[in-house]
Design a protein around this motif. Structure first.
Motif, PDB file in Angstrom:
ATOM      1  N   GLY A  45       0.799  -1.221   0.000  1.00 19.79           N
ATOM      2  CA  GLY A  45       0.000   0.000   0.000  1.00 19.79           C
ATOM      3  C   GLY A  45       0.827   1.263   0.000  1.00 19.79           C
ATOM      4  N   LEU A  46       2.069   1.165  -0.470  1.00 17.55           N
ATOM      5  CA  LEU A  46       2.972   2.312  -0.472  1.00 17.55           C
ATOM      6  C   LEU A  46       3.032   2.938  -1.857  1.00 17.55           C
ATOM      7  CD1 LEU A  46       5.924   0.704   1.536  1.00 17.55           C
ATOM      8  CD2 LEU A  46       4.170   2.246   2.428  1.00 17.55           C
ATOM      9  N   ALA A  47       3.153   4.253  -1.893  1.00 19.40           N
ATOM     10  CA  ALA A  47       3.281   4.973  -3.156  1.00 19.40           C
ATOM     11  C   ALA A  47       4.752   5.267  -3.409  1.00 19.40           C
ATOM     12  CB  ALA A  47       2.493   6.275  -3.099  1.00 19.40           C
ATOM     13  N   PRO A  48       5.308   4.821  -4.525  1.00 15.83           N
ATOM     14  CA  PRO A  48       6.724   5.091  -4.817  1.00 15.83           C
ATOM     15  C   PRO A  48       7.051   6.577  -4.686  1.00 15.83           C
ATOM     16  CG  PRO A  48       5.855   3.511  -6.392  1.00 15.83           C
ATOM     17  CD  PRO A  48       4.683   3.992  -5.577  1.00 15.83           C
ATOM     18  N   GLY A  49       8.149   6.854  -3.991  1.00 17.01           N
ATOM     19  CA  GLY A  49       8.606   8.224  -3.814  1.00 17.01           C
ATOM     20  C   GLY A  49       7.927   9.001  -2.711  1.00 17.01           C
ATOM     21  N   ARG A  50       6.969   8.369  -2.030  1.00 15.80           N
ATOM     22  CA  ARG A  50       6.214   9.087  -1.000  1.00 15.80           C
ATOM     23  C   ARG A  50       6.409   8.491   0.386  1.00 15.80           C
ATOM     24  NH1 ARG A  50       6.435  13.469  -1.859  1.00 15.80           N
ATOM     25  NH2 ARG A  50       5.089  13.737  -0.031  1.00 15.80           N
ATOM     26  N   TYR A  51       7.417   7.698   0.576  1.00 22.38           N
ATOM     27  CA  TYR A  51       7.674   7.130   1.900  1.00 22.38           C
ATOM     28  C   TYR A  51       9.172   7.149   2.194  1.00 22.38           C
ATOM     29  CZ  TYR A  51       8.992   2.850  -0.639  1.00 22.38           C
ATOM     30  OH  TYR A  51       9.590   1.944  -1.488  1.00 22.38           O
ATOM     31  N   VAL A  52       9.498   7.112   3.490  1.00 23.58           N
ATOM     32  CA  VAL A  52      10.886   7.062   3.953  1.00 23.58           C
ATOM     33  C   VAL A  52      11.063   5.791   4.780  1.00 23.58           C
ATOM     34  CG1 VAL A  52      12.672   8.168   5.354  1.00 23.58           C
ATOM     35  CG2 VAL A  52      11.085   9.571   4.011  1.00 23.58           C
ATOM     36  N   VAL A  53      12.080   5.016   4.453  1.00 23.44           N
ATOM     37  CA  VAL A  53      12.366   3.773   5.169  1.00 23.44           C
ATOM     38  C   VAL A  53      13.291   4.054   6.349  1.00 23.44           C
ATOM     39  CG1 VAL A  53      13.387   1.470   5.009  1.00 23.44           C
ATOM     40  CG2 VAL A  53      12.119   2.413   3.058  1.00 23.44           C
ATOM     41  N   ALA A 106       9.954  13.256   9.168  1.00 26.50           N
ATOM     42  CA  ALA A 106       9.553  12.725   7.860  1.00 26.50           C
ATOM     43  C   ALA A 106       8.044  12.850   7.665  1.00 26.50           C
ATOM     44  CB  ALA A 106       9.992  11.269   7.742  1.00 26.50           C
ATOM     45  N   VAL A 107       7.295  12.548   8.707  1.00 26.99           N
ATOM     46  CA  VAL A 107       5.835  12.678   8.634  1.00 26.99           C
ATOM     47  C   VAL A 107       5.444  14.142   8.437  1.00 26.99           C
ATOM     48  CG1 VAL A 107       3.677  12.407   9.923  1.00 26.99           C
ATOM     49  CG2 VAL A 107       5.410  10.599   9.990  1.00 26.99           C
ATOM     50  N   GLU A 108       6.089  15.052   9.168  1.00 29.71           N
ATOM     51  CA  GLU A 108       5.802  16.484   9.036  1.00 29.71           C
ATOM     52  C   GLU A 108       6.076  16.984   7.621  1.00 29.71           C
ATOM     53  OE1 GLU A 108       8.319  18.108  12.019  1.00 29.71           O
ATOM     54  OE2 GLU A 108       6.923  17.718  13.674  1.00 29.71           O
ATOM     55  N   MET A 109       7.040  16.350   6.942  1.00 31.04           N
ATOM     56  CA  MET A 109       7.379  16.748   5.581  1.00 31.04           C
ATOM     57  C   MET A 109       6.504  16.067   4.535  1.00 31.04           C
ATOM     58  SD  MET A 109      11.569  16.932   5.820  1.00 31.04           S
ATOM     59  CE  MET A 109      11.739  17.607   4.158  1.00 31.04           C
ATOM     60  N   GLY A 110       5.514  15.297   5.004  1.00 37.37           N
ATOM     61  CA  GLY A 110       4.531  14.727   4.101  1.00 37.37           C
ATOM     62  C   GLY A 110       4.812  13.316   3.620  1.00 37.37           C
ATOM     63  N   TYR A 111       5.718  12.625   4.284  1.00 38.86           N
ATOM     64  CA  TYR A 111       6.075  11.268   3.864  1.00 38.86           C
ATOM     65  C   TYR A 111       5.501  10.223   4.823  1.00 38.86           C
ATOM     66  CZ  TYR A 111       9.431  13.545   0.789  1.00 38.86           C
ATOM     67  OH  TYR A 111      10.002  14.331  -0.176  1.00 38.86           O
ATOM     68  N   GLN A 112       5.222   9.062   4.291  1.00 37.46           N
ATOM     69  CA  GLN A 112       4.840   7.925   5.122  1.00 37.46           C
ATOM     70  C   GLN A 112       6.117   7.281   5.656  1.00 37.46           C
ATOM     71  OE1 GLN A 112       2.317   5.163   3.038  1.00 37.46           O
ATOM     72  NE2 GLN A 112       1.592   4.187   4.915  1.00 37.46           N
ATOM     73  N   VAL A 113       6.086   6.806   6.886  1.00 38.70           N
ATOM     74  CA  VAL A 113       7.250   6.168   7.493  1.00 38.70           C
ATOM     75  C   VAL A 113       7.083   4.657   7.478  1.00 38.70           C
ATOM     76  CG1 VAL A 113       8.484   5.785   9.663  1.00 38.70           C
ATOM     77  CG2 VAL A 113       7.934   8.108   8.941  1.00 38.70           C
ATOM     78  N   VAL A 165      18.582  16.352  11.860  1.00 39.72           N
ATOM     79  CA  VAL A 165      17.404  17.018  11.294  1.00 39.72           C
ATOM     80  C   VAL A 165      17.780  17.717   9.992  1.00 39.72           C
ATOM     81  CG1 VAL A 165      15.810  18.957  11.636  1.00 39.72           C
ATOM     82  CG2 VAL A 165      16.140  17.266  13.452  1.00 39.72           C
ATOM     83  N   LYS A 166      18.891  18.439  10.011  1.00 39.75           N
ATOM     84  CA  LYS A 166      19.358  19.112   8.794  1.00 39.75           C
ATOM     85  C   LYS A 166      19.700  18.101   7.702  1.00 39.75           C
ATOM     86  CE  LYS A 166      22.792  22.362   7.000  1.00 39.75           C
ATOM     87  NZ  LYS A 166      23.064  21.521   5.795  1.00 39.75           N
ATOM     88  N   ALA A 167      20.378  17.023   8.085  1.00 38.08           N
ATOM     89  CA  ALA A 167      20.802  16.023   7.103  1.00 38.08           C
ATOM     90  C   ALA A 167      19.601  15.344   6.444  1.00 38.08           C
ATOM     91  CB  ALA A 167      21.704  14.988   7.772  1.00 38.08           C
ATOM     92  N   LEU A 168      18.549  15.043   7.220  1.00 36.35           N
ATOM     93  CA  LEU A 168      17.371  14.413   6.632  1.00 36.35           C
ATOM     94  C   LEU A 168      16.666  15.370   5.674  1.00 36.35           C
ATOM     95  CD1 LEU A 168      15.468  12.082   6.293  1.00 36.35           C
ATOM     96  CD2 LEU A 168      14.294  12.762   8.403  1.00 36.35           C
ATOM     97  N   ARG A 169      16.564  16.636   6.070  1.00 35.04           N
ATOM     98  CA  ARG A 169      15.963  17.620   5.157  1.00 35.04           C
ATOM     99  C   ARG A 169      16.764  17.704   3.854  1.00 35.04           C
ATOM    100  NH1 ARG A 169      12.076  20.813   7.407  1.00 35.04           N
ATOM    101  NH2 ARG A 169      11.984  20.950   9.705  1.00 35.04           N
TER     102      ARG A 169
END
Length: 329
Positions: free
Chosen positions: A173-181, A207-214, A296-300
């Motif tokens: 149920g994951l959308a390519p490019g829209r999740y972070v592992v 990651a969630v705040e930036m709109g990604y599924q975890v 935090v900076k590195a993930l952004r």
């Protein structure tokens, strides 16, 4: 046919076992694979149709590591009686048994920081095979008899053979490019002395705040998190990484895999890895951090960077079998 024991203790080692099992057959070598109860390991071997025998389980504290290890050695003796030597990442249990039976050991290793297992295994090895990115003095303290190096990383053995399949992530149920592992830290390893759980959770929240599924791939039951997708049974981690926006790891393997695929990857392991610097110098999109502000900076930055051209490295598979034929006669 020459038979060699490979004791797969982690998902990474299960992947190596899968490659060596197939390639060994082509060279007249049978790789006999054993494992232990550890999340994702047997799932991975089954996924790649690797015949195997699981013996014993993983210990989370020093007492369990000792007792479970002794129990595993007794269980591995009967397997080791039927092989000609050992070809494996450091396994104190397999090494003790194979050495005790008077048979040679070829050890693959890229973790000089894993002091406990290295002290138990490397002095018994006939040959150590390691990436050239790791300085010789890192291995010298463990007294291996001989060290052979290659210009690459072990992960390239399966990355170079990988073909992506989107159905793996779509079935979740994951959308390519829209999740972070996320791959949590090796918190119960003998060498791991830090508490990185709060840092990991902060990065998940970001990651969630930036709109990604975890998507969380825990190593242990106590790393299962609420409010995210937890994968407690193995799927193809390469598919998972390939279609991700980024991969975040408290260790090395999944971050290395992602970076080799050209996917932005972040490792928050508290100490430096020689392999990380090596990959960065070759253009792999691998980010490193140690404290919360830096992470935090590195993930952004990672999520903004986009995909990169995957680096080309040396596949050590052929070298491994050349060494084996020289050592195991």
């Amino acid at each position: 046919m020459t038979k060699l024991l490979f004791d797969a203790l982690t998902p990474k080692q299960a992947r190596i076992a899968a490659v060596l099992h197939v390639e060994g057959r082509r060279r007249g070598i049978e790789v006999v694979v054993t494992c232990r109860e550890y999340m994702h390991v047997e799932d991975m071997l089954k996924m790649y149709n690797v015949p195997h025998l699981c013996v014993g389980k993983y210990g989370k504290n020093t007492y369990e590591k000792l007792v479970f290890g002794l129990e595993r050695q007794l269980g591995l003796v009967e397997v080791a009686k039927g092989v000609d030597g050992m070809l494996s990442f450091p396994s104190p249990d397999a090494a003790r048994v194979v050495f005790g039976l008077g048979k040679p050991l070829v050890v693959l290793n890229d973790t000089p920081h894993a002091v406990h297992v290295n002290r138990l295994v490397l002095p018994l090895s006939d040959v150590l095979i390691a990436p050239s990115a790791i300085p010789a003095e890192e291995w010298a303290r463990y007294c291996p008899r001989r060290v052979v190096t290659f210009d690459g990383v072990f992960e390239y053995m399966w990355i170079s053979r990988f073909r992506p399949n989107a159905s793996t992530v779509e079935s979740l149920g994951l959308a390519p490019g829209r999740y972070v592992v996320f791959r949590p830290e090796e918190s119960h390893a003998a060498y791991y002395r830090w508490n990185s759980a709060s840092l990991r959770r902060r990065l998940m929240k970001l990651a969630v705040e930036m709109g990604y599924q975890v998507v969380n791939v825990p190593r242990y039951d106590d790393q299962v998190e609420e409010g995210v997708v937890n994968l407690t049974h193995a799927v193809d981690h390469l598919d998972l990484a390939y279609f991700a926006a980024a991969v975040v790891s408290g260790g090395a393997t999944m971050a290395t895999e992602a970076a080799l695929l050209g996917v932005p990857a972040l490792s928050y392991f508290p100490e430096d890895y020689y392999i990380d610097r090596y990959l960065q110098e070759r253009g792999a999109p691998l980010f490193r951090c140690k404290d919360e502000e830096g992470c935090v900076k590195a993930l952004r930055d990672a999520l903004k960077s986009g995909r990169a051209t995957p680096p080309r490295l040396e596949d050590p598979t052929g070298l491994i079998f050349e060494v084996v034929k020289d050592v195991v006669r």
